[in-house]
Design a protein around this motif. Sequence first.
Motif, PDB file in Angstrom:
ATOM      1  N   MET A 231     -12.843 -58.695 -19.644  1.00 44.10           N
ATOM      2  CA  MET A 231     -12.070 -57.743 -18.859  1.00 44.10           C
ATOM      3  C   MET A 231     -10.690 -57.573 -19.503  1.00 44.10           C
ATOM      4  O   MET A 231     -10.095 -58.523 -19.975  1.00 44.10           O
ATOM      5  N   VAL A 232     -10.197 -56.350 -19.484  1.00 47.04           N
ATOM      6  CA  VAL A 232      -8.878 -56.040 -20.023  1.00 47.04           C
ATOM      7  C   VAL A 232      -7.809 -56.538 -19.057  1.00 47.04           C
ATOM      8  O   VAL A 232      -7.845 -56.233 -17.873  1.00 47.04           O
ATOM      9  N   GLU A 233      -6.879 -57.353 -19.566  1.00 47.04           N
ATOM     10  CA  GLU A 233      -5.762 -57.814 -18.740  1.00 47.04           C
ATOM     11  C   GLU A 233      -4.669 -56.760 -18.814  1.00 47.04           C
ATOM     12  O   GLU A 233      -4.108 -56.531 -19.886  1.00 47.04           O
ATOM     13  N   GLN A 234      -4.405 -56.108 -17.714  1.00 45.74           N
ATOM     14  CA  GLN A 234      -3.385 -55.067 -17.695  1.00 45.74           C
ATOM     15  C   GLN A 234      -2.658 -55.116 -16.362  1.00 45.74           C
ATOM     16  O   GLN A 234      -3.293 -55.183 -15.313  1.00 45.74           O
ATOM     17  N   ALA A 235      -1.338 -55.083 -16.429  1.00 42.99           N
ATOM     18  CA  ALA A 235      -0.529 -55.040 -15.211  1.00 42.99           C
ATOM     19  C   ALA A 235       0.665 -54.146 -15.460  1.00 42.99           C
ATOM     20  O   ALA A 235       1.206 -54.089 -16.566  1.00 42.99           O
ATOM     21  N   PHE A 236       1.046 -53.408 -14.420  1.00 48.32           N
ATOM     22  CA  PHE A 236       2.233 -52.562 -14.452  1.00 48.32           C
ATOM     23  C   PHE A 236       3.174 -53.050 -13.357  1.00 48.32           C
ATOM     24  O   PHE A 236       2.734 -53.420 -12.269  1.00 48.32           O
ATOM     25  N   TYR A 237       4.460 -52.993 -13.646  1.00 46.41           N
ATOM     26  CA  TYR A 237       5.490 -53.469 -12.714  1.00 46.41           C
ATOM     27  C   TYR A 237       6.420 -52.308 -12.381  1.00 46.41           C
ATOM     28  O   TYR A 237       6.919 -51.626 -13.279  1.00 46.41           O
TER      29      TYR A 237
ATOM     30  N   LYS B 125     -13.049 -44.160 -12.264  1.00 48.69           N
ATOM     31  CA  LYS B 125     -12.749 -44.937 -11.061  1.00 48.69           C
ATOM     32  C   LYS B 125     -12.014 -46.193 -11.510  1.00 48.69           C
ATOM     33  O   LYS B 125     -12.570 -47.281 -11.538  1.00 48.69           O
ATOM     34  N   THR B 126     -10.766 -45.992 -11.915  1.00 52.04           N
ATOM     35  CA  THR B 126      -9.941 -47.078 -12.413  1.00 52.04           C
ATOM     36  C   THR B 126      -9.345 -47.801 -11.215  1.00 52.04           C
ATOM     37  O   THR B 126      -8.534 -47.237 -10.497  1.00 52.04           O
ATOM     38  N   GLN B 127      -9.748 -49.041 -11.000  1.00 47.79           N
ATOM     39  CA  GLN B 127      -9.361 -49.775  -9.798  1.00 47.79           C
ATOM     40  C   GLN B 127      -8.283 -50.817 -10.106  1.00 47.79           C
ATOM     41  O   GLN B 127      -8.381 -51.550 -11.085  1.00 47.79           O
ATOM     42  N   TYR B 128      -7.264 -50.822  -9.232  1.00 41.06           N
ATOM     43  CA  TYR B 128      -6.153 -51.758  -9.345  1.00 41.06           C
ATOM     44  C   TYR B 128      -5.927 -52.441  -8.001  1.00 41.06           C
ATOM     45  O   TYR B 128      -6.162 -51.849  -6.947  1.00 41.06           O
ATOM     46  N   LEU B 129      -5.430 -53.654  -8.065  1.00 42.47           N
ATOM     47  CA  LEU B 129      -4.912 -54.340  -6.897  1.00 42.47           C
ATOM     48  C   LEU B 129      -3.404 -54.140  -6.939  1.00 42.47           C
ATOM     49  O   LEU B 129      -2.764 -54.452  -7.938  1.00 42.47           O
ATOM     50  N   MET B 130      -2.849 -53.575  -5.885  1.00 43.17           N
ATOM     51  CA  MET B 130      -1.418 -53.274  -5.810  1.00 43.17           C
ATOM     52  C   MET B 130      -0.779 -54.272  -4.853  1.00 43.17           C
ATOM     53  O   MET B 130      -1.174 -54.359  -3.688  1.00 43.17           O
ATOM     54  N   GLU B 131       0.205 -55.031  -5.368  1.00 39.85           N
ATOM     55  CA  GLU B 131       0.887 -56.047  -4.566  1.00 39.85           C
ATOM     56  C   GLU B 131       2.350 -55.663  -4.400  1.00 39.85           C
ATOM     57  O   GLU B 131       3.002 -55.256  -5.364  1.00 39.85           O
ATOM     58  N   PHE B 132       2.861 -55.824  -3.184  1.00 39.13           N
ATOM     59  CA  PHE B 132       4.242 -55.459  -2.850  1.00 39.13           C
ATOM     60  C   PHE B 132       5.046 -56.712  -2.538  1.00 39.13           C
ATOM     61  O   PHE B 132       4.573 -57.587  -1.808  1.00 39.13           O
ATOM     62  N   HIS B 133       6.255 -56.771  -3.097  1.00 35.20           N
ATOM     63  CA  HIS B 133       7.135 -57.921  -2.891  1.00 35.20           C
ATOM     64  C   HIS B 133       8.511 -57.412  -2.475  1.00 35.20           C
ATOM     65  O   HIS B 133       9.191 -56.769  -3.281  1.00 35.20           O
ATOM     66  N   PRO B 134       8.930 -57.663  -1.229  1.00 34.81           N
ATOM     67  CA  PRO B 134      10.249 -57.201  -0.798  1.00 34.81           C
ATOM     68  C   PRO B 134      11.362 -57.974  -1.506  1.00 34.81           C
ATOM     69  O   PRO B 134      11.288 -59.194  -1.634  1.00 34.81           O
ATOM     70  N   GLU B 135      12.347 -57.251  -1.984  1.00 29.96           N
ATOM     71  CA  GLU B 135      13.531 -57.836  -2.615  1.00 29.96           C
ATOM     72  C   GLU B 135      14.739 -57.430  -1.772  1.00 29.96           C
ATOM     73  O   GLU B 135      14.615 -56.663  -0.824  1.00 29.96           O
ATOM     74  N   ALA B 136      15.911 -57.901  -2.125  1.00 29.72           N
ATOM     75  CA  ALA B 136      17.118 -57.622  -1.341  1.00 29.72           C
ATOM     76  C   ALA B 136      17.419 -56.123  -1.252  1.00 29.72           C
ATOM     77  O   ALA B 136      17.702 -55.614  -0.169  1.00 29.72           O
TER      78      ALA B 136
ATOM     79  N   LEU C 219     -15.425 -47.842 -14.151  1.00 30.38           N
ATOM     80  CA  LEU C 219     -16.851 -47.515 -14.145  1.00 30.38           C
ATOM     81  C   LEU C 219     -17.525 -48.057 -15.396  1.00 30.38           C
ATOM     82  O   LEU C 219     -16.945 -48.016 -16.493  1.00 30.38           O
ATOM     83  N   PHE C 220     -18.720 -48.546 -15.256  1.00 28.88           N
ATOM     84  CA  PHE C 220     -19.567 -49.002 -16.356  1.00 28.88           C
ATOM     85  C   PHE C 220     -18.935 -50.124 -17.185  1.00 28.88           C
ATOM     86  O   PHE C 220     -19.294 -50.331 -18.336  1.00 28.88           O
ATOM     87  N   GLY C 221     -17.952 -50.829 -16.629  1.00 26.53           N
ATOM     88  CA  GLY C 221     -17.325 -51.929 -17.348  1.00 26.53           C
ATOM     89  C   GLY C 221     -16.413 -51.505 -18.489  1.00 26.53           C
ATOM     90  O   GLY C 221     -16.054 -52.325 -19.332  1.00 26.53           O
ATOM     91  N   LEU C 222     -16.025 -50.234 -18.505  1.00 23.67           N
ATOM     92  CA  LEU C 222     -15.147 -49.728 -19.566  1.00 23.67           C
ATOM     93  C   LEU C 222     -13.717 -50.222 -19.366  1.00 23.67           C
ATOM     94  O   LEU C 222     -13.346 -50.668 -18.282  1.00 23.67           O
ATOM     95  N   PRO C 223     -12.877 -50.104 -20.398  1.00 24.05           N
ATOM     96  CA  PRO C 223     -11.444 -50.384 -20.211  1.00 24.05           C
ATOM     97  C   PRO C 223     -10.828 -49.308 -19.314  1.00 24.05           C
ATOM     98  O   PRO C 223     -11.463 -48.275 -19.047  1.00 24.05           O
ATOM     99  N   PRO C 224      -9.603 -49.479 -18.853  1.00 24.24           N
ATOM    100  CA  PRO C 224      -8.981 -48.506 -17.941  1.00 24.24           C
ATOM    101  C   PRO C 224      -8.975 -47.098 -18.534  1.00 24.24           C
ATOM    102  O   PRO C 224      -8.537 -46.897 -19.670  1.00 24.24           O
ATOM    103  N   MET C 225      -9.464 -46.128 -17.774  1.00 24.34           N
ATOM    104  CA  MET C 225      -9.535 -44.744 -18.240  1.00 24.34           C
ATOM    105  C   MET C 225      -8.365 -43.900 -17.733  1.00 24.34           C
ATOM    106  O   MET C 225      -8.138 -42.806 -18.232  1.00 24.34           O
TER     107      MET C 225
END
Length: 112
Positions: free
Chosen positions: A1-7, A62-73, A86-92
């Motif tokens: 699986m491709v490790e990808q995260a956006f901040y 169907k590029t699926q992400y888990l979106m996590e929210f963290h409150p800051e000051a 879809l089909f185990g491809l990298p993010p499209m």
Amino acid sequence: MVEQAFYYESMYNMQECIMRIIEEPQRYSCKWGTELWYKAEKISDTRIWIAFTGGQFRKMMKTQYLMEFHPEAEHTSIVLRFQKELFGLPPMTSPLDIDRCMEQKINAVRKK
């Protein structure tokens, strides 16, 4: 699986970010003015499951992400972690399209 995260950071509070992402219509505009679609579902008070699904003039995806929210000051930090495509491809879905969605829906900017 491709490790990808956006901040990202948004000036909206966490609850407002979540509400704006899950509310209908779940779509945003690309640079050519056509709509792109996504499906988002709240799975906890701090997380959303989001899938970018393309658009009328875009290939099916169907590029699926888990979106996590963290409150800051003074802002909300958001992390999108790639889950699967879809089909185990990298993010499209391009990072620029994700940036557009985040900017249009919750006025969020990607952290470099």
